[in-house]
Design a protein around this motif. Structure first.
Motif, PDB file in Angstrom:
ATOM      1  N   PRO A  72     -13.618 -24.357  68.912  1.00 50.04           N
ATOM      2  CA  PRO A  72     -12.638 -23.969  67.892  1.00 50.04           C
ATOM      3  C   PRO A  72     -11.781 -22.754  68.278  1.00 50.04           C
ATOM      4  O   PRO A  72     -10.570 -22.765  68.042  1.00 50.04           O
ATOM      5  CB  PRO A  72     -13.488 -23.705  66.647  1.00 50.04           C
ATOM      6  CG  PRO A  72     -14.698 -24.583  66.852  1.00 50.04           C
ATOM      7  CD  PRO A  72     -14.956 -24.582  68.334  1.00 50.04           C
ATOM      8  N   PRO A  73     -12.342 -21.703  68.910  1.00 50.69           N
ATOM      9  CA  PRO A  73     -11.447 -20.583  69.256  1.00 50.69           C
ATOM     10  C   PRO A  73     -10.348 -21.007  70.226  1.00 50.69           C
ATOM     11  O   PRO A  73      -9.216 -20.529  70.133  1.00 50.69           O
ATOM     12  CB  PRO A  73     -12.382 -19.557  69.918  1.00 50.69           C
ATOM     13  CG  PRO A  73     -13.753 -19.925  69.441  1.00 50.69           C
ATOM     14  CD  PRO A  73     -13.753 -21.411  69.248  1.00 50.69           C
ATOM     15  N   LEU A  74     -10.663 -21.926  71.123  1.00 47.56           N
ATOM     16  CA  LEU A  74      -9.643 -22.371  72.082  1.00 47.56           C
ATOM     17  C   LEU A  74      -8.584 -23.202  71.358  1.00 47.56           C
ATOM     18  O   LEU A  74      -7.378 -23.044  71.599  1.00 47.56           O
ATOM     19  CB  LEU A  74     -10.289 -23.181  73.217  1.00 47.56           C
ATOM     20  CG  LEU A  74      -9.337 -23.639  74.313  1.00 47.56           C
ATOM     21  CD1 LEU A  74      -8.698 -22.449  75.028  1.00 47.56           C
ATOM     22  CD2 LEU A  74     -10.050 -24.532  75.329  1.00 47.56           C
ATOM     23  N   ALA A  75      -9.037 -24.066  70.437  1.00 46.76           N
ATOM     24  CA  ALA A  75      -8.075 -24.859  69.662  1.00 46.76           C
ATOM     25  C   ALA A  75      -7.158 -23.922  68.874  1.00 46.76           C
ATOM     26  O   ALA A  75      -5.934 -24.121  68.831  1.00 46.76           O
ATOM     27  CB  ALA A  75      -8.827 -25.814  68.733  1.00 46.76           C
ATOM     28  N   GLY A  76      -7.730 -22.892  68.294  1.00 48.56           N
ATOM     29  CA  GLY A  76      -6.928 -21.919  67.538  1.00 48.56           C
ATOM     30  C   GLY A  76      -5.923 -21.221  68.453  1.00 48.56           C
ATOM     31  O   GLY A  76      -4.773 -20.976  68.073  1.00 48.56           O
ATOM     32  N   ALA A  77      -6.368 -20.920  69.672  1.00 48.09           N
ATOM     33  CA  ALA A  77      -5.480 -20.242  70.633  1.00 48.09           C
ATOM     34  C   ALA A  77      -4.309 -21.149  71.005  1.00 48.09           C
ATOM     35  O   ALA A  77      -3.173 -20.687  71.172  1.00 48.09           O
ATOM     36  CB  ALA A  77      -6.272 -19.856  71.882  1.00 48.09           C
ATOM     37  N   ILE A  78      -4.582 -22.450  71.115  1.00 43.63           N
ATOM     38  CA  ILE A  78      -3.512 -23.397  71.474  1.00 43.63           C
ATOM     39  C   ILE A  78      -2.549 -23.576  70.292  1.00 43.63           C
ATOM     40  O   ILE A  78      -1.343 -23.679  70.482  1.00 43.63           O
ATOM     41  CB  ILE A  78      -4.117 -24.732  71.958  1.00 43.63           C
ATOM     42  CG1 ILE A  78      -4.788 -24.502  73.315  1.00 43.63           C
ATOM     43  CG2 ILE A  78      -3.052 -25.828  72.068  1.00 43.63           C
ATOM     44  CD1 ILE A  78      -5.653 -25.631  73.809  1.00 43.63           C
ATOM     45  N   ASP A  79      -3.083 -23.556  69.089  1.00 46.68           N
ATOM     46  CA  ASP A  79      -2.180 -23.602  67.922  1.00 46.68           C
ATOM     47  C   ASP A  79      -1.278 -22.363  67.904  1.00 46.68           C
ATOM     48  O   ASP A  79      -0.097 -22.440  67.582  1.00 46.68           O
ATOM     49  CB  ASP A  79      -2.983 -23.656  66.615  1.00 46.68           C
ATOM     50  CG  ASP A  79      -3.639 -25.025  66.427  1.00 46.68           C
ATOM     51  OD1 ASP A  79      -3.182 -25.994  67.067  1.00 46.68           O
ATOM     52  OD2 ASP A  79      -4.613 -25.107  65.654  1.00 46.68           O
ATOM     53  N   ALA A  80      -1.875 -21.223  68.252  1.00 50.99           N
ATOM     54  CA  ALA A  80      -1.115 -19.955  68.161  1.00 50.99           C
ATOM     55  C   ALA A  80      -0.087 -19.839  69.293  1.00 50.99           C
ATOM     56  O   ALA A  80       0.987 -19.264  69.094  1.00 50.99           O
ATOM     57  CB  ALA A  80      -2.088 -18.771  68.201  1.00 50.99           C
ATOM     58  N   PHE A  81      -0.416 -20.339  70.462  1.00 52.46           N
ATOM     59  CA  PHE A  81       0.555 -20.353  71.577  1.00 52.46           C
ATOM     60  C   PHE A  81       0.588 -21.798  72.063  1.00 52.46           C
ATOM     61  O   PHE A  81      -0.175 -22.205  72.935  1.00 52.46           O
ATOM     62  CB  PHE A  81       0.146 -19.389  72.696  1.00 52.46           C
ATOM     63  CG  PHE A  81       1.217 -19.233  73.751  1.00 52.46           C
ATOM     64  CD1 PHE A  81       2.387 -18.538  73.486  1.00 52.46           C
ATOM     65  CD2 PHE A  81       1.052 -19.788  75.011  1.00 52.46           C
ATOM     66  CE1 PHE A  81       3.382 -18.400  74.461  1.00 52.46           C
ATOM     67  CE2 PHE A  81       2.042 -19.655  75.982  1.00 52.46           C
ATOM     68  CZ  PHE A  81       3.203 -18.959  75.714  1.00 52.46           C
ATOM     69  N   SER A  82       1.469 -22.560  71.474  1.00 48.71           N
ATOM     70  CA  SER A  82       1.463 -24.023  71.594  1.00 48.71           C
ATOM     71  C   SER A  82       2.159 -24.475  72.872  1.00 48.71           C
ATOM     72  O   SER A  82       2.822 -23.686  73.556  1.00 48.71           O
ATOM     73  CB  SER A  82       2.220 -24.598  70.392  1.00 48.71           C
ATOM     74  OG  SER A  82       3.578 -24.214  70.504  1.00 48.71           O
TER      75      SER A  82
END
Ligand SMILES: Cc1cc2nc3c(=O)[nH]c(=O)nc-3n(C[C@H](O)[C@H](O)[C@H](O)COP(=O)(O)OP(=O)(O)OC[C@H]3O[C@@H](n4cnc5c(N)ncnc54)[C@H](O)[C@@H]3O)c2cc1C
Length: 411
Positions: free
Chosen positions: A73-83
């Motif tokens: 989940p933290p990586l998914a969140g990071a990808i959402d934040a810097f897409s």
């Protein structure tokens, strides 16, 4: 700057993750020094650009996230934040506009990494990032300071925060050799074993097949393991099989070998024809035609595919059209082991996500953050690796700035 205080920050590792973190931290007004063990930064990034720098992928975010394993989940969140779009915008901001290739993969229009890296290093210089090459991280001293091996001897520094982006262990001559693992496990940080990802596998070829076909591509095939099927190209090597379609299945194959001792890869050598259509073609041969001619002319197999059929059968080939068609649609290959990690495109395993908090900070080392391929995630080729490196780096840099703000000026 989010807070009002400029801090001394060490970024260790000058791959795309380290450079991205340094850019964000220095851009926010911090004093950033980047330490890199090699004589120059971004070596793997440059090699990644050799056959066309596949920066990211254009598929929708929901399916994009599913490319990462294990799901973090933290990586998914990071990808959402810097897409992926943010990465493309960033690239364009450095004078390198991107385009979407036919497979949905995203490349800079120049296709190369070198003009992008040159412009990027120019920007880092302008915003004051100090880059110290030939500085190899050795670990933490007892007082918590960072130790480096340098051409002038041992150096210790005590920054207010550190971001590590030391990469995986593939292609070690480019700098990332995974020797950081004992440094971190010795400091009580959980690291999942590093394993080869996006890698070829060994196959017990006969000598005749190996000598004749090593280096020959298998074009337009479909490879299956369990429920997963991938269409594409593979390459026969002296001791096995590699290439895009194999890499795409390599996580599953590697896990199957680990569990079962070997994996059975199923090759469809004519994925564009149904078994019935193939059988009809094979049944309509001219009297007296040899089996080799039938495979070439009626089934449309090139020599490597026809010979691979014999390797897969492990015996003389059947002559009945039905049996031949079935074999062509499902030739079973025994894969015995992944190639060594040095030969892999990327690395699975790494710093366990349970060892970091939601800000990418090591729970065992407050003030030390981790990003990039050294974290425990893997993804196929297609731009997902660089996207993961960039996004996690920016998330870790943002996490660090939050933490510094919270810690206040007296840190
Ligand atoms: C042949 C090849 C082609 C590729 N093509 C693509 C592609 O087209 N698209 C894609 O998305 N990905 C591709 N990749 C993968 C991609 O390059 C990596 O995933 C990415 O570079 C990881 O970035 P990183 O910053 O985490 O690590 P790295 O790029 O590995 O950088 C880590 C840095 O840390 C330094 N370092 C390591 N240990 C120390 C130490 N003790 N002290 C100081 N410095 C240290 C290393 O020298 C290195 O510079 C490819 C990889 C290879 C090998």
């Amino acid at each position: 700057m989010t807070g009002s205080t400029s801090r001394d920050i060490a970024v260790i590792g000058g791959g795309p993750a380290g450079l991205a973190a340094a850019e964000m931290l220095a851009g926010a007004g911090h004093r950033v020094t980047l330490y890199e063990r090699m004589p120059s930064v971004g070596r793997k990034f440059l090699i990644a650009g050799r056959g066309g720098l596949n920066l990211t992928h254009s598929e929708p975010l929901a399916s994009f996230h599913q490319r990462y394993h294990p799901a973090q989940p933290p990586l998914a969140g990071a990808i959402d934040a810097f897409s992926p779009q943010a990465l493309r915008d960033w690239c364009e901001g450095l004078g390198q506009p991107t385009f979407i290739g036919s497979s949905g993969r995203v490349f800079p229009k120049s296709f190369k990494a070198s003009p992008l890296l040159r412009a990027w290093l120019g920007r880092l210089d302008t915003i004051g990032v100090r880059i110290l090459t030939r500085h190899r991280f050795l670990g933490w001293d007892a007082d918590g300071s960072l130790a480096f091996e340098t051409p002038d001897g041992r150096l210790t520094v005590a920054p207010q925060a550190t971001l590590m982006s030391l990469g995986g262990a593939s292609w070690p001559r480019l700098g990332s050799d995974g020797t950081w693992v004992p440094l971190l496990t010795g400091a009580g940080i959980k690291v999942s074993p590093l394993k080869p990802a996006n890698v070829g596998f060994s196959v017990p070829w006969s000598d005749v097949f190996r000598e004749r076909f090593a280096g020959t591509p298998l074009k337009r095939v479909a490879l299956s393991l369990g429920d997963e099927t991938v269409r594409g190209e593979a390459m026969v090597t002296a001791d096995g099989i590699e290439g895009g379609a194999v890499y795409a299945l390599s996580r599953l194959i590697r896990d199957e070998i680990e569990a079962e001792g070997e994996a059975r890869l199923v090759l469809d050598l004519r994925p564009d024809l149904t078994e019935d259509a193939l059988m009809r073609r094979l049944a309509s041969y001219k009297p007296g035609a040899s089996l080799a001619t039938r495979l070439r002319k009626d089934a449309g197999l090139d020599p490597v595919a026809a010979s691979l059929l014999r390797e897969a059968a492990g015996r003389a080939l059947p002559s009945s059209a039905g049996e031949l068609a079935a074999l062509i649609k499902a030739a079973h290959l025994r894969l015995l082991a992944p190639r060594p990690i040095e030969r892999a495109i990327s690395t699975a395993g790494g710093v366990a996500f349970e060892a970091i908090d939601s800000r990418f900070m090591l729970k065992a080392r407050p003030g030390a953050f981790v990003a990039g391929e050294m974290l425990d995630w893997e993804a196929p080729t297609g731009g997902y690796l660089l996207q993961g490196a960039f996004s996690s780096a920016r998330a870790a840099a943002a996490g660090m700035m939050d933490w510094l703000d919270e810690a206040g000026p007296d840190l």
